[in-house]
Design an enzyme around this catalytic site. Sequence first.
Site, PDB file in Angstrom:
ATOM      1  N   ARG A   1     -52.310  13.329 -42.924  1.00 22.44           N
ATOM      2  CA  ARG A   1     -51.412  14.364 -43.092  1.00 22.44           C
ATOM      3  C   ARG A   1     -51.812  15.324 -42.399  1.00 22.44           C
ATOM      4  O   ARG A   1     -50.864  16.104 -41.010  1.00 22.44           O
ATOM      5  CB  ARG A   1     -50.022  14.602 -44.140  1.00 22.44           C
ATOM      6  CG  ARG A   1     -48.911  15.253 -43.465  1.00 22.44           C
ATOM      7  CD  ARG A   1     -48.103  15.335 -45.008  1.00 22.44           C
ATOM      8  NE  ARG A   1     -48.234  14.572 -46.103  1.00 22.44           N
ATOM      9  CZ  ARG A   1     -47.269  13.450 -45.685  1.00 22.44           C
ATOM     10  NH1 ARG A   1     -46.419  13.681 -45.231  1.00 22.44           N
ATOM     11  NH2 ARG A   1     -47.419  12.164 -46.404  1.00 22.44           N
TER      12      ARG A   1
ATOM     13  N   PRO B   1     -58.071  13.254 -44.933  1.00 21.72           N
ATOM     14  CA  PRO B   1     -57.245  13.757 -44.469  1.00 21.72           C
ATOM     15  C   PRO B   1     -56.481  13.144 -42.989  1.00 21.72           C
ATOM     16  O   PRO B   1     -57.415  12.826 -42.176  1.00 21.72           O
ATOM     17  CB  PRO B   1     -57.801  15.724 -43.972  1.00 21.72           C
ATOM     18  CG  PRO B   1     -58.863  15.060 -43.921  1.00 21.72           C
ATOM     19  CD  PRO B   1     -59.447  14.094 -44.459  1.00 21.72           C
TER      20      PRO B   1
ATOM     21  N   CYS C   1     -28.159   2.120 -37.205  1.00 21.43           N
ATOM     22  CA  CYS C   1     -26.957   1.846 -37.831  1.00 21.43           C
ATOM     23  C   CYS C   1     -26.815   2.045 -39.426  1.00 21.43           C
ATOM     24  O   CYS C   1     -27.051   0.667 -40.051  1.00 21.43           O
ATOM     25  CB  CYS C   1     -26.117   0.012 -37.313  1.00 21.43           C
ATOM     26  SG  CYS C   1     -25.471   0.652 -36.086  1.00 21.43           S
TER      27      CYS C   1
HETATM   28  C1  LIG Z   1     -52.557   7.839 -47.121  1.00 31.10           C
HETATM   29  C2  LIG Z   1     -54.282   8.335 -47.578  1.00 31.10           C
HETATM   30  C3  LIG Z   1     -54.750   8.984 -47.074  1.00 31.10           C
HETATM   31  C4  LIG Z   1     -54.243  10.540 -46.246  1.00 31.10           C
HETATM   32  O1  LIG Z   1     -53.653  10.958 -46.603  1.00 31.10           O
HETATM   33  P1  LIG Z   1     -52.835  11.975 -46.178  1.00 31.10           P
HETATM   34  O2  LIG Z   1     -51.757  12.825 -47.169  1.00 31.10           O
HETATM   35  O3  LIG Z   1     -52.540  11.681 -44.984  1.00 31.10           O
HETATM   36  O4  LIG Z   1     -53.852  12.973 -46.167  1.00 31.10           O
HETATM   37  C5  LIG Z   1     -56.060   9.269 -47.513  1.00 31.10           C
HETATM   38  N1  LIG Z   1     -56.854   8.203 -48.528  1.00 31.10           N
HETATM   39  C6  LIG Z   1     -55.602   7.148 -48.582  1.00 31.10           C
HETATM   40  C7  LIG Z   1     -57.196   6.571 -49.357  1.00 31.10           C
HETATM   41  C8  LIG Z   1     -55.104   6.906 -48.135  1.00 31.10           C
HETATM   42  O5  LIG Z   1     -54.646   6.073 -48.826  1.00 31.10           O
END
Ligand SMILES: *Cc1c(COP(=O)(O)O)cnc(C)c1O
Length: 439
Positions: free
Chosen positions: A295, A293, A363
Amino acid sequence: MSANQSIFPKTYQITPTGVEIGGCNLLELAKKYGTPLYVYDEQTIIDICTDYKNSFAKYHDVQPLFASKAFMTKAMCAILKKQNFGLDVVSGGEIYTAYKSGFDMSKVMFNGNNKTLDELKMALEYGIGHISVDNFYEIELLGKLSQELNKNQDILLRITPGIECHTHEYIQTGHLDSKFGFDLTQIDEAITSIISKYPLLQIKGLHAHLGSQIFETQVFADAVDVIFEQFKHIKDAFGIELTEMNIGGGLGITYTTEDNPPSIQTIADIIIEAIDVCSQKYGVNKPKIYLEPGRSIVGTAGVALYKVGSIKQVPNGRKYVSLDGGMADNPRPSMYQAKYTAVVVNKINETPVETVTLAGRFCESGDIIIEDINLPKLESGDVVCVFNTGAYGYSMSSNYNRVLKPAIVLVNSAQSDIIIRRESYDDLLSCDEVPDRLL
Ligand SMILES: *Cc1c(COP(=O)(O)O)cnc(C)c1O
């Protein structure tokens, strides 16, 4: 309720003396540290890490990794270390940050669709736990490197499971037409190549990541099924029993009241249940799970404080209220049409009386932070707090227009500490060179 289901950080409070996060008054933070200012609530991060751990506690072997691309600083590494989280990294810069923070590198997983030779070398030299191998080119690069350095390396194979999630097109990654990972039809060739040529690469398992800002739950069960089907196939075809599964990240957060992401417990239950079912269905042992995780760990914890500057009423049109930041410190609205919720910190008890558009200072006409939001009557000097800016805001920030990147403070128990100082003009020029012939 999991923290990702709230617009506000855990410690957000409206008190008689003003708006607080982590026991710190937001107006005072804006005054003390200046704006734009990113404020992160340590308690929210700790709570959500705990939520992940508790929700998966009934499973025998789980290692959550924080997807550091969402927000990577040395202080963040220090918080995660205390939570026993690992890290998912995607670049030399993220590896270096982890290393310099004294992170346990065996708990780091290196992802990405175009890792460079130098980055792979760095990963091997720093003793990174896993590399999620994404493509045939990388098998060759990493395979040869492992031989040159004579180093064993645990790897996962990143696969494209062919699962569509209903999220923004740019942040979908698990559907078939994606730049990430091996197509399911390419797995045999990948494994054959690794075991025949590069025995120092130890294939431990498979990795799938479905996308980001996901609200659906069934997709995680579908991904487990796809992975188990491949486990069985690989066992039958190669006699290799894979013992690890990285199910990726992607759990959504609540940017506005329209967003209804599931709780972490709900996702955990679905994944664990799917593993139970699939383990029986395919006759495969239950693997160690990695979660990634990003986000959902930091999104809700972070808010951005901006000061109102110019205000323009278009005759018979919109009212544009310009803030002192925007697309350079948070490109999400211009990149993904991302929506946010905001309040006016110094007018928290006033009722909304007008619909305005909060614009950035950069801008580009597309530099809008929130379009058409109802707020109390705004004046220059007011302080606006935009919620849920903890993930993919600062980490995607730039120096567009040569504007300095904002400072970041971490708040907890009425204490505030700088974790990224505000850039200076000299920082900005620190990489500039002028060839002699131009002088
Ligand atoms: C971006 C990404 C995540 C995290 O995704 P979230 O939506 O921020 O939880 C996990 N694993 C991989 C491989 C990613 O590219």
